[in-house]
Design a protein around this motif. Structure first.
Motif, mmCIF file in Angstrom:
data_model
loop_
_atom_site.group_PDB
_atom_site.id
_atom_site.type_symbol
_atom_site.label_atom_id
_atom_site.label_comp_id
_atom_site.label_asym_id
_atom_site.label_seq_id
_atom_site.Cartn_x
_atom_site.Cartn_y
_atom_site.Cartn_z
ATOM 1 N N LYS A 276 0.718 -0.909 -0.497
ATOM 2 C CA LYS A 276 -0.235 0.208 -0.452
ATOM 3 C C LYS A 276 1.053 1.275 -0.168
ATOM 4 C CE LYS A 276 -4.110 -2.017 2.133
ATOM 5 N NZ LYS A 276 -5.670 -2.131 3.388
ATOM 6 N N PHE A 277 2.355 1.369 1.080
ATOM 7 C CA PHE A 277 2.438 2.408 0.644
ATOM 8 C C PHE A 277 3.997 2.755 -0.447
ATOM 9 C CE2 PHE A 277 6.816 4.067 0.929
ATOM 10 C CZ PHE A 277 6.657 5.665 1.876
ATOM 11 N N THR A 278 3.801 1.405 -1.012
ATOM 12 C CA THR A 278 4.882 1.815 -2.330
ATOM 13 C C THR A 278 3.807 2.394 -3.698
ATOM 14 O OG1 THR A 278 6.089 -0.162 -1.859
ATOM 15 C CG2 THR A 278 5.774 0.345 -4.161
ATOM 16 N N ILE A 279 2.205 1.840 -3.331
ATOM 17 C CA ILE A 279 1.064 2.459 -4.251
ATOM 18 C C ILE A 279 1.326 4.066 -4.180
ATOM 19 C CG2 ILE A 279 -1.117 2.030 -5.095
ATOM 20 C CD1 ILE A 279 -0.870 -0.840 -4.330
ATOM 21 N N LEU A 280 0.699 3.863 -2.821
ATOM 22 C CA LEU A 280 1.032 5.399 -1.992
ATOM 23 C C LEU A 280 1.686 6.496 -2.786
ATOM 24 C CD1 LEU A 280 -0.376 7.409 -1.314
ATOM 25 C CD2 LEU A 280 0.898 7.019 0.711
ATOM 26 N N TYR A 281 3.011 6.108 -2.824
ATOM 27 C CA TYR A 281 4.744 6.927 -3.218
ATOM 28 C C TYR A 281 4.673 7.088 -4.245
ATOM 29 C CZ TYR A 281 9.319 8.111 -3.051
ATOM 30 O OH TYR A 281 10.476 8.414 -2.751
ATOM 31 N N LYS A 282 4.716 5.140 -5.220
ATOM 32 C CA LYS A 282 5.204 5.791 -7.128
ATOM 33 C C LYS A 282 3.725 5.675 -7.845
ATOM 34 C CE LYS A 282 9.517 3.478 -5.977
ATOM 35 N NZ LYS A 282 10.673 4.746 -5.958
ATOM 36 N N ILE A 283 2.920 5.293 -6.920
ATOM 37 C CA ILE A 283 1.796 5.787 -8.084
ATOM 38 C C ILE A 283 0.859 6.925 -8.424
ATOM 39 C CG2 ILE A 283 -0.144 4.646 -9.353
ATOM 40 C CD1 ILE A 283 1.439 2.048 -8.525
ATOM 41 N N GLU A 284 -0.105 6.590 -6.351
ATOM 42 C CA GLU A 284 -0.864 7.792 -6.549
ATOM 43 C C GLU A 284 -0.287 8.716 -6.250
ATOM 44 O OE1 GLU A 284 -3.820 5.977 -3.798
ATOM 45 O OE2 GLU A 284 -2.312 5.038 -3.048
ATOM 46 N N LEU A 285 0.397 9.088 -6.106
ATOM 47 C CA LEU A 285 0.546 10.570 -5.428
ATOM 48 C C LEU A 285 1.794 10.796 -6.027
ATOM 49 C CD1 LEU A 285 3.141 10.305 -1.751
ATOM 50 C CD2 LEU A 285 0.884 11.652 -2.481
ATOM 51 N N PRO A 286 2.405 10.561 -7.509
ATOM 52 C CA PRO A 286 2.692 11.342 -8.425
ATOM 53 C C PRO A 286 1.626 11.398 -9.584
ATOM 54 C CG PRO A 286 4.073 9.725 -8.248
ATOM 55 C CD PRO A 286 2.773 9.560 -7.409
ATOM 56 N N LEU A 287 1.094 10.456 -9.770
ATOM 57 C CA LEU A 287 -0.467 11.242 -10.512
ATOM 58 C C LEU A 287 -1.225 12.362 -10.214
ATOM 59 C CD1 LEU A 287 -1.651 7.596 -11.534
ATOM 60 C CD2 LEU A 287 -1.233 9.039 -13.126
ATOM 61 N N ALA A 288 -1.641 12.243 -8.792
ATOM 62 C CA ALA A 288 -2.414 13.554 -7.895
ATOM 63 C C ALA A 288 -1.093 14.907 -7.475
ATOM 64 C CB ALA A 288 -2.906 13.016 -6.253
ATOM 65 N N LEU A 289 0.315 14.500 -8.167
ATOM 66 C CA LEU A 289 0.601 15.971 -7.789
ATOM 67 C C LEU A 289 0.160 17.092 -8.360
ATOM 68 C CD1 LEU A 289 3.587 16.678 -6.908
ATOM 69 C CD2 LEU A 289 4.931 16.324 -9.152
ATOM 70 N N ARG A 290 -0.363 17.557 -9.568
ATOM 71 C CA ARG A 290 -0.683 19.125 -9.851
ATOM 72 C C ARG A 290 -1.268 19.074 -8.965
ATOM 73 N NH1 ARG A 290 -2.738 19.601 -16.179
ATOM 74 N NH2 ARG A 290 0.069 19.051 -16.713
ATOM 75 N N SER A 291 -2.172 18.426 -8.899
ATOM 76 C CA SER A 291 -3.624 18.563 -7.511
ATOM 77 C C SER A 291 -3.212 19.316 -6.396
ATOM 78 C CB SER A 291 -4.905 17.522 -7.396
ATOM 79 O OG SER A 291 -5.777 18.472 -6.603
ATOM 80 N N ILE A 292 -1.975 18.220 -5.579
ATOM 81 C CA ILE A 292 -1.094 19.144 -4.842
ATOM 82 C C ILE A 292 -0.368 20.439 -4.360
ATOM 83 C CG2 ILE A 292 0.546 18.277 -2.926
ATOM 84 C CD1 ILE A 292 -0.447 14.845 -3.954
ATOM 85 N N MET A 293 0.113 20.203 -6.250
ATOM 86 C CA MET A 293 1.258 21.395 -5.648
ATOM 87 C C MET A 293 -0.223 22.674 -6.118
ATOM 88 S SD MET A 293 3.705 21.460 -6.129
ATOM 89 C CE MET A 293 4.472 22.975 -6.559
ATOM 90 N N ALA A 294 -1.746 22.630 -6.767
ATOM 91 C CA ALA A 294 -2.312 23.330 -6.341
ATOM 92 C C ALA A 294 -2.729 23.991 -5.753
ATOM 93 C CB ALA A 294 -3.573 23.220 -7.900
ATOM 94 N N GLY A 295 -2.907 22.648 -4.726
ATOM 95 C CA GLY A 295 -3.176 23.370 -3.345
ATOM 96 C C GLY A 295 -1.782 23.923 -2.335
ATOM 97 N N VAL A 296 -0.652 23.592 -2.386
ATOM 98 C CA VAL A 296 0.422 24.409 -2.418
ATOM 99 C C VAL A 296 0.689 25.910 -2.847
ATOM 100 C CG1 VAL A 296 2.913 24.029 -2.184
ATOM 101 C CG2 VAL A 296 2.400 22.375 -1.830
ATOM 102 N N ASN A 297 0.433 25.868 -4.084
ATOM 103 C CA ASN A 297 -0.477 27.462 -4.622
ATOM 104 C C ASN A 297 -1.262 28.087 -3.696
ATOM 105 O OD1 ASN A 297 -1.421 29.426 -6.774
ATOM 106 N ND2 ASN A 297 0.567 29.136 -7.352
ATOM 107 N N GLN A 298 -2.530 27.441 -3.978
ATOM 108 C CA GLN A 298 -3.268 28.042 -2.619
ATOM 109 C C GLN A 298 -2.889 28.608 -1.683
ATOM 110 O OE1 GLN A 298 -6.449 29.418 -4.084
ATOM 111 N NE2 GLN A 298 -4.732 29.174 -6.080
ATOM 112 N N THR A 299 -1.823 28.126 -1.188
ATOM 113 C CA THR A 299 -1.845 27.953 0.304
ATOM 114 C C THR A 299 -0.825 28.821 0.209
ATOM 115 O OG1 THR A 299 -2.066 26.236 0.971
ATOM 116 C CG2 THR A 299 -0.378 26.997 2.696
ATOM 117 N N LEU A 300 0.332 29.257 -0.257
ATOM 118 C CA LEU A 300 1.116 30.148 -0.252
ATOM 119 C C LEU A 300 0.308 31.595 -0.689
ATOM 120 C CD1 LEU A 300 3.741 30.850 -0.903
ATOM 121 C CD2 LEU A 300 4.315 30.505 -3.218
#
Length: 279
Positions: free
Chosen positions: A198-222
């Motif tokens: 589960k950790f590998t799926i999260l780290y290697k698959i889910e987080l990279p695919l969700a990176l654009r959305s996460i970075m949008a959150g970082v931008n809004q937080t900034l």
């Protein structure tokens, strides 16, 4: 009989209850929260000393290079002119302090918000509990954040950063949760079929695919952190927010405008650079 008059049927003394019970409890917890703020204070002091220690030309070169790589030559020129103009306005030290505050706030928002977003994406019950809390955090007037912060942490630069963190935390939680939930089940099933944990799926698959959305959150937080920097000056936070606050207190419109202009310029630079990183 006037049914809209509380004296006819009594009222709920919520304000008195809060003043009597919650206020005393908050003051009793101040030593504990003071200890919890030590990592934030240490990070803030280190970044503030670092940004004010680095020579001005190196800071300008760094941001101009980042602007050129992300947005091209025109924005690099705008960044160069903006930073030189900030120095000519004699607010460079305040700008570096504000930058240390914002970087610290965004860093701790990521450390807190991304794990909470991951947890919310894994549990519908946790998301259901978290959603109204985030709604309150995003709709409550920003001045209200200052009241419990002052009671728990006192006044100064660190309490100001803590107020910024609380104010700017919600977007990164929401968008991390959203990005992870948008990862299709088939992609995760493929990882399971390959024997990934589960950790590998999260780290290697889910987080990279969700990176654009996460970075949008970082931008809004900034952006929210920059907007809160001025209000945080009310409880002793320094930087450009203090310049604006002092100018308003003295009815010195020029000083207040200069401080606000500095915040606008660094906000534009940060926003454009992080927006291109998202893309």
């Amino acid at each position: 009989m006037n049914f809209l008059n509380p004296s006819n049927y009594g009222y709920v003394p919520l304000a008195e209850w809060i003043e009597k019970y919650v206020k005393d409890w908050l003051f009793a917890q101040r030593p504990v929260f003071k200890k919890l703020s030590v990592p934030i204070e240490s990070t803030l002091d280190a970044l503030d000393n670092f940004f004010n220690f680095v020579p001005l030309p190196l800071v300008i070169i760094f941001f101009v290079f980042a602007a050129f790589r992300t947005n091209g030559i025109k924005f690099a020129i705008f960044t160069l002119v903006s930073l030189v103009f900030i120095d000519l306005l004699d607010i460079w030290e305040e700008t570096m302090t504000t930058m240390a505050m914002i970087v610290t706030a965004v860093l701790f928002c990521c450390l807190i918000g991304i794990p909470l977003g991951i947890a919310a994406s894994r549990s519908n019950v946790f998301e259901m509990i978290l959603r109204p809390i985030l709604d309150v955090m995003q709709t409550i007037p920003s001045f209200v954040y200052l009241i419990p912060v002052v009671m728990l942490f006192g006044v100064g630069l660190t309490p100001g950063v803590i107020a910024i963190i609380i104010f700017a935390l919600a977007p990164i939680i929401r968008l991390t949760n959203l990005g992870l939930r948008q990862v299709t089940k088939g992609v995760k099933d493929a990882g399971k079929a390959l024997g990934c944990s589960k950790f590998t799926i999260l780290y290697k698959i889910e987080l990279p695919l969700a990176l654009r959305s996460i970075m949008a959150g970082v931008n809004q937080t900034l952006m929210l952190s920059l907007s809160m920097a001025v209000i945080a000056a009310l409880i002793g936070a320094g930087g450009l927010g203090l310049t604006v606050y002092v100018g308003l207190g003295r009815l010195d419109i020029g000083q207040a405008f200069v401080g606000g202009l500095g915040i606008v310029l660094i906000a534009i630079i940060f926003d454009r650079i992080t927006q291109k990183i998202i893309k």
